[in-house]
Structure formats: structure tokens, C-alpha cells
Design a protein around this motif. Sequence first.
Motif, PDB file in Angstrom:
ATOM      1  N   LYS A 116       0.789  -1.111  -0.191  1.00 24.03           N
ATOM      2  CA  LYS A 116      -0.017   0.073   0.002  1.00 24.03           C
ATOM      3  C   LYS A 116       0.830   1.148   0.005  1.00 24.03           C
ATOM      4  O   LYS A 116       1.807   1.179   0.600  1.00 24.03           O
ATOM      5  N   THR A 117       0.465   2.445  -0.759  1.00 25.98           N
ATOM      6  CA  THR A 117       1.106   3.591  -0.765  1.00 25.98           C
ATOM      7  C   THR A 117      -0.009   4.631  -0.763  1.00 25.98           C
ATOM      8  O   THR A 117      -1.168   4.384  -1.043  1.00 25.98           O
ATOM      9  N   LEU A 118       0.585   5.932  -0.409  1.00 23.18           N
ATOM     10  CA  LEU A 118      -0.187   7.060  -0.496  1.00 23.18           C
ATOM     11  C   LEU A 118      -0.094   7.887  -1.606  1.00 23.18           C
ATOM     12  O   LEU A 118       1.215   8.145  -1.824  1.00 23.18           O
ATOM     13  N   MET A 119      -1.145   8.324  -2.288  1.00 26.47           N
ATOM     14  CA  MET A 119      -1.059   9.279  -3.296  1.00 26.47           C
ATOM     15  C   MET A 119      -1.127  10.769  -2.946  1.00 26.47           C
ATOM     16  O   MET A 119      -2.360  11.065  -2.405  1.00 26.47           O
ATOM     17  N   VAL A 120      -0.241  11.417  -2.428  1.00 24.87           N
ATOM     18  CA  VAL A 120      -0.409  12.484  -1.716  1.00 24.87           C
ATOM     19  C   VAL A 120      -1.109  13.884  -2.525  1.00 24.87           C
ATOM     20  O   VAL A 120      -0.834  14.080  -3.579  1.00 24.87           O
ATOM     21  N   PHE A 121      -2.240  14.143  -1.822  1.00 21.40           N
ATOM     22  CA  PHE A 121      -2.866  15.401  -2.501  1.00 21.40           C
ATOM     23  C   PHE A 121      -2.501  16.742  -1.664  1.00 21.40           C
ATOM     24  O   PHE A 121      -2.335  17.673  -2.485  1.00 21.40           O
TER      25      PHE A 121
END
Length: 243
Positions: A116-121
Motif C-alpha cells: 500500500k502507498t499514499l498518493m499525496v494530494f
Amino acid sequence: MNNSFGDFNATQTAPSGAASEKKGEGIVPLVIKQIVDAPEGNIEMFGMQYGMACVVAIVRNVETSSTKITYTLEDHSGRIDAHYWLEEGDALKAPEVMLNNYVKVYGTTRSQAGQKTLMVFKLLPVLDPNEVCTHLLEALNARYKAEDYQNKGDSAGSGAMATQSHDFTASQSTAIVSGLDSKQQAVFQAIKSNMSEEGINRKELKSKFSHISDSELNNILDFMISEGHIYSSIDADHFICTM
């Protein structure tokens, strides 16, 4: 570091039917383990779908390439990589981040190579240490409210959520948020003034601001969610301020 969070996760299976198929909306405060353990492609708790997660964590590593910046984030529950994608000429616009300092990150989740990764907004430095504790309390509250709402069902919905908040205008605001026009500021203050744990519901906002069309009000709410000023709580029609 204690990673035992068996009772505090977002892995509950969504119920069958329309609820499980509903597209996620709003922002939910989480700890990293909840994101790592969540079903692939979903941010959900007890069948409630969310569009974006908010985490508060320490930046342990930063790697920069021509297309993205990768932050390794760590909180008391685990680690996750978060990617901030760069467009041409955006390198100077990248968030100012210091290693081993806390940041607040808003983003969507992705699975890459089984991780899992986060796509930064949006990524903001945490300047007040109280934000760390506050975020954990918000994450706990969101988790147990989601469970409670599922157990009670829709009978505990908007009809039972009467509040004692008063009408607000931009001129009455006590905490002006930069970047908001007068209508957005007035809606923000109405949400902020609501003292219920579930937040103010969309119908009540519409009744408060009858001079604002439904489509314009929805656009205002969507904008403030995207900017991280508010997030949806028990469902996509109840809103709480992030500050």
C-alpha cells in the motif's frame, strides 16, 4: 513501537448491496496500519467508503526524482511510502519538509507490487505538537462512530441529529480561513460552529443558506473537502471541520 492494533483497523468487510458499491467520498482520519490493512483500492470502515485519508506521521526518508517525491512516513502503528507527483516545473512548489518532523498528509491509497502507498494530494508541516494527539483522537472517534453508525443503521440518521448551532455570516466569523470567499467562509463557519459529534448535515446547511443554490453549495463543500478544510464524518452528507 507498538503495532498491536487488532481492534483499530479499517478491514471490516462491507455489507452487500448498494452500500458496498457506493463510491467513496470525503476525508477520514486514519493511522497508517489502517491504510496498510485495508482492502485493496478501498478506504473503508464498517462498510463506509471514503475518498481520501488523512494521516499525521513522522517523515523518515525523502527521495526525489524528476517525476515524484517519495516520503517514508511513520507513526506508532507502522510505515508507508507516500508519493507526491511532480509536473514539469513544479519542483519548487514541492512541500517544505524536514526529516524526523511530523507532517499531516491528505491522499488516496494505491497498491504497488503488493504494498500500500499514499498518493499525496496535500502535505502540511505539523507546527503544533497537539495536532499529533488530536489526530489520534479523531482517528479513534471516526473508527468507533463508523461502527456505531453501522450497528444502529439509518434509523440514527439525519433526523436524530438536531443541533443548536446558529446562523453564521462571514462578518461574524472568528477564525478566517485564507483562500475562502465570503460564501465559502460563511459555510465553513456554520460547519465549525456545529457541536454535534456527527457534524452538520447537508440538509441543514441548505436550510441555513437558502440564498445559495444546491449546486453552488455542493461545489463549496467539494472545494473545502479538497482543500482539507472539512471532511465528511458518518456519511457523505455530514461534515466536520479539520481545524
